[in-house]
Scaffold this active site. Structure first.
Site, PDB file in Angstrom:
ATOM      1  N   GLY A   1     -52.989   2.340  29.165  1.00  0.00           N
ATOM      2  CA  GLY A   1     -53.704   3.432  28.497  1.00  0.00           C
ATOM      3  C   GLY A   1     -55.200   3.200  28.650  1.00  0.00           C
ATOM      4  O   GLY A   1     -55.676   2.088  28.468  1.00  0.00           O
TER       5      GLY A   1
ATOM      6  N   GLY B   1     -53.747  -4.153  29.148  1.00  0.00           N
ATOM      7  CA  GLY B   1     -53.257  -4.694  27.885  1.00  0.00           C
ATOM      8  C   GLY B   1     -52.073  -5.619  28.105  1.00  0.00           C
ATOM      9  O   GLY B   1     -51.988  -6.286  29.148  1.00  0.00           O
ATOM     10  N   ASP B   2     -51.131  -5.617  27.159  1.00  0.00           N
ATOM     11  CA  ASP B   2     -50.020  -6.581  27.256  1.00  0.00           C
ATOM     12  C   ASP B   2     -49.082  -6.260  28.426  1.00  0.00           C
ATOM     13  O   ASP B   2     -48.686  -7.157  29.174  1.00  0.00           O
ATOM     14  CB  ASP B   2     -49.257  -6.701  25.937  1.00  0.00           C
TER      15      ASP B   2
ATOM     16  N   SER C   1     -49.760  -4.426  31.234  1.00  0.00           N
ATOM     17  CA  SER C   1     -50.467  -4.647  32.508  1.00  0.00           C
ATOM     18  C   SER C   1     -50.698  -6.135  32.711  1.00  0.00           C
ATOM     19  O   SER C   1     -50.644  -6.638  33.841  1.00  0.00           O
ATOM     20  CB  SER C   1     -51.818  -3.929  32.500  1.00  0.00           C
TER      21      SER C   1
ATOM     22  N   THR D   1     -57.472  -3.093  25.612  1.00  0.00           N
ATOM     23  CA  THR D   1     -56.541  -2.195  24.929  1.00  0.00           C
ATOM     24  C   THR D   1     -57.163  -1.759  23.618  1.00  0.00           C
ATOM     25  O   THR D   1     -57.671  -2.577  22.857  1.00  0.00           O
ATOM     26  CB  THR D   1     -55.147  -2.791  24.638  1.00  0.00           C
TER      27      THR D   1
ATOM     28  N   ASP E   1     -55.550  -0.852  21.255  1.00  0.00           N
ATOM     29  CA  ASP E   1     -54.650  -1.291  20.180  1.00  0.00           C
ATOM     30  C   ASP E   1     -55.101  -2.621  19.562  1.00  0.00           C
ATOM     31  O   ASP E   1     -54.660  -2.966  18.470  1.00  0.00           O
ATOM     32  CB  ASP E   1     -53.220  -1.456  20.712  1.00  0.00           C
TER      33      ASP E   1
ATOM     34  N   GLY F   1     -52.078   3.201  18.273  1.00  0.00           N
ATOM     35  CA  GLY F   1     -52.175   1.756  17.999  1.00  0.00           C
ATOM     36  C   GLY F   1     -50.847   1.047  18.191  1.00  0.00           C
ATOM     37  O   GLY F   1     -50.740  -0.154  18.003  1.00  0.00           O
TER      38      GLY F   1
ATOM     39  N   ALA G   1     -61.312   5.314   3.658  1.00  0.00           N
ATOM     40  CA  ALA G   1     -60.058   6.033   3.389  1.00  0.00           C
ATOM     41  C   ALA G   1     -59.492   5.525   2.066  1.00  0.00           C
ATOM     42  O   ALA G   1     -59.715   4.376   1.682  1.00  0.00           O
ATOM     43  CB  ALA G   1     -59.072   5.770   4.523  1.00  0.00           C
TER      44      ALA G   1
END
Ligand code: F6P
Length: 402
Positions: free
Chosen positions: A11, A109-110, A112, A132, A134, A175, A191
Site C-alpha cells: 500500500g 511493509g511486512d 513486501s 507502512t 500501519d 491500519g 477524540a
C-alpha cells in the site's frame, strides 16, 4: 556495484518519494546509477520483458518532490512467492542481468518485506527501507507520521459539522490489525473514544461513555450544541474476539481480507442503544430537540476517509526518515550486505535489523492505553487504572512511535 534498482511495494503512503530520492542521491555520491523498477514486484517479475528503465538522473529527480505522497516508482500488491512459476527467481535474476542491476532497494511493509527476505535467500542482494502507514513493523516506517497527521486533521474537521447537527461522528481508518494510526490520530484530534484492534470492544461500555459525555456537553452548552467523536480502526474485534468485517469486500492481491464495515457497525451499535434508551428521549425534550415521530434520538454518522489518509503530502518527519532509509540502504548494499532493514541513521551510524525480525508485527502498547484512559479517553472497555512506576533515564529516550 554500478546499478541499483529501486522498488516500492504494497500500500502506498507518505515518505516513499523521499526513500526514492535518498536512495538516488546517496547512490550518485558513490557513482552508482539508480533505476526505477516500475509497479512493485510486478515490475521485478516482468523486468526481462521491459526494454527501458527510468534512470533517476539529477534532472529526472527534479521532476518530483520528496514531500508528495505516493511513489514515483509505482506499486502493486504482488507476492513473488505466490506466482506459480517454478523458474520465477531465475526469471527475476535474468531480468536484473539484462539491465545490469546489481542490487535492490525495496521499500515496503511486512508483506513486501517477507518477499524481500525471500529474494535475498534466493541470492538477490537487497536491502529493505521500511514503509507502512500501519506502523506495525519493529522499526519506524515511512508513512506512519503523515497518515496520523491526516487522520488528526480529518477527525478535527468533522467536529464542525458534528457539532452543528449534534451528531455522534465516527471515523473509520486504515491500519489493518494494528491500532497505531487510530490511536495516535485520535489522540491528536482529541477524540472522545478510540477503538483499536488491541482492545476488544465492549459495546455497552462504549455506549455508556458516549451517553454521559455527549449529553453533558449539549445540556451545558448555551446553544445546546455538541458532538462526540469516535475514531475506529478498521480491524477492531468484539469482546468475544470475533471480527467485524463486511465479508463481501473480498480479498486483496496479497490474499488478505479487505477490512471494511467497522465504522458502520459502531454507528449501528450506538444508534440502536440510543433509540431504546428512555433517558435519551428525556434529554431530547430537556434540550428542546424532541420532535415526536421525526427527531427522537441523536443521529450517529460514520465517515470512511479510506485512501485519503495515505494521500496528498508527506510530513516533514517522513521525508527526513525516508531520505535516511534510502541513503542507509545504499550504504548497506555497498557494504555487501543483504536481507537487512534500515532502522535509521543515528549520527554517523547506520542502524539496521535482520529483515526477518524487523517485519514482525508490532501492536499498540496496552500500558499506554491505560494512561490515556486516565486522561478521559474511552477505549471501549472498563477503565483500567494507570499505575505508573518511575525510573531515571541516563541514555536516550524511547521515540513516541517506537
Ligand atoms: O497496509 C496499508 C493499508 O493502507 C491498510 O491500512 C489498508 O487496510 C490497506 O492498505 C488498503 O489497501 P488497498 O489500497 O490495497 O485497498
Amino acid at each position: 556495484m554500478k546499478k541499483i534498482g529501486i522498488i516500492t511495494s504494497g500500500g502506498d503512503c507518505g515518505g516513499l518519494n523521499a526513500v526514492v530520492k535518498g536512495t538516488a542521491y546517496m547512490a550518485s555520491t558513490h557513482n552508482i546509477e539508480v533505476f526505477i523498477i516500475p509497479n512493485g514486484y510486478a515490475g521485478l517479475y516482468n523486468l526481462i520483458d521491459i526494454e527501458n528503465l527510468v534512470n533517476l538522473s539529477m534532472d529526472r529527480l527534479d521532476r518530483f518532490a520528496s514531500n508528495v505522497a505516493g511513489s514515483e516508482a509505482g506499486h502493486s500488491r504482488v507476492k513473488i512467492k505466490k506466482i506459480e512459476d517454478p523458474d520465477k527467481y531465475t526469471r527475476i535474476k535474468n531480468g536484473m542481468k539484462k539491465h545490469g542491476i546489481d542490487g535492490l532497494v525495496i521499500s515496503g511493509g511486512d508483506d513486501s518485506g517477507s518477499v524481500m527476505v525471500d529474494l535475498s535467500k534466493n541470492g538477490i542482494q537487497c536491502i529493505h527501507a521500511p514503509k507502512t502507514m500501519d506502523l506495525d513493523l519493529q522499526t519506524y516506517s515511512v508513512g506512519g507520521d503523515s497518515t496520523i497527521n491526516r487522520i488528526a486533521q480529518i477527525v478535527q474537521d468533522l467536529k464542525t459539522t458534528g457539532r452543528t447537527h449534534n451528531r455522534v461522528m465516527i471515523t473509520e481508518v486504515f491500519g489493518r490489525y494494528a491500532g497505531h494510526t487510530a490511536f495516535r490520530g485520535g489522540i491528536a484530534a482529541e477524540a472522545d473514544c478510540i477503538l483499536i484492534p488491541e482492545v476488544p470492544v465492549d459495546w455497552d461500555e462504549v455506549y455508556e461513555r458516549v451517553k454521559r459525555r455527549y449529553c453533558r456537553r449539549i445540556v451545558n452548552s448555551d446553544v445546546h450544541a455538541g458532538t462526540y467523536t469516535i475514531v475506529v480502526a478498521e480491524g477492531i474485534k468484539n469482546a468475544d474476539g470475533s471480527e467485524i468485517v463486511d465479508e463481501s469486500a473480498g480479498l486483496d492481491a496479497f490474499g488478505h481480507k479487505k477490512l471494511a464495515g467497522a465504522g458502520k457497525f459502531t454507528a449501528q451499535q450506538i444508534s440502536r442503544r440510543m433509540k431504546a434508551d428512555p433517558d435519551i428521549k428525556k434529554f431530547m425534550k430537556e434540550t428542546g430537540q424532541l420532535v415526536p415521530g421525526i427527531y427522537e434520538a441523536p443521529e450517529v454518522r460514520d465517515v470512511v476517509p479510506g485512501h485519503i489518509v495515505r494521500s496528498g503530502m508527506s510530513s516533514a518527519y517522513d521525508v527526513s526518515f525516508g531520505w535516511e532509509a534510502g541513503a542507509g540502504a545504499v550504504l548497506l548494499l555497498l557494504e555487501g550486505k543483504s536481507g537487512l532493514t534500515v532502522a535509521g541513521i543515528d549520527g554517523q551510524e547506520v542502524q539496521y535489523m535482520k529483515s526477518e525480525d524487523a517485519i514482525k508485527q508490532r501492536y499498540v502498547d496496552i500500558g499506554q492505553i491505560a494512561l490515556y484512559e486516565s486522561l478521559g479517553i474511552s477505549f471501549g472497555r472498563k477503565v483500567v487504572p494507570f499505575k505508573p512506576s518511575f525510573r531515571e533515564i541516563k541514555d536516550k529516550i524511547k521515540r513516541i512511535y517506537s
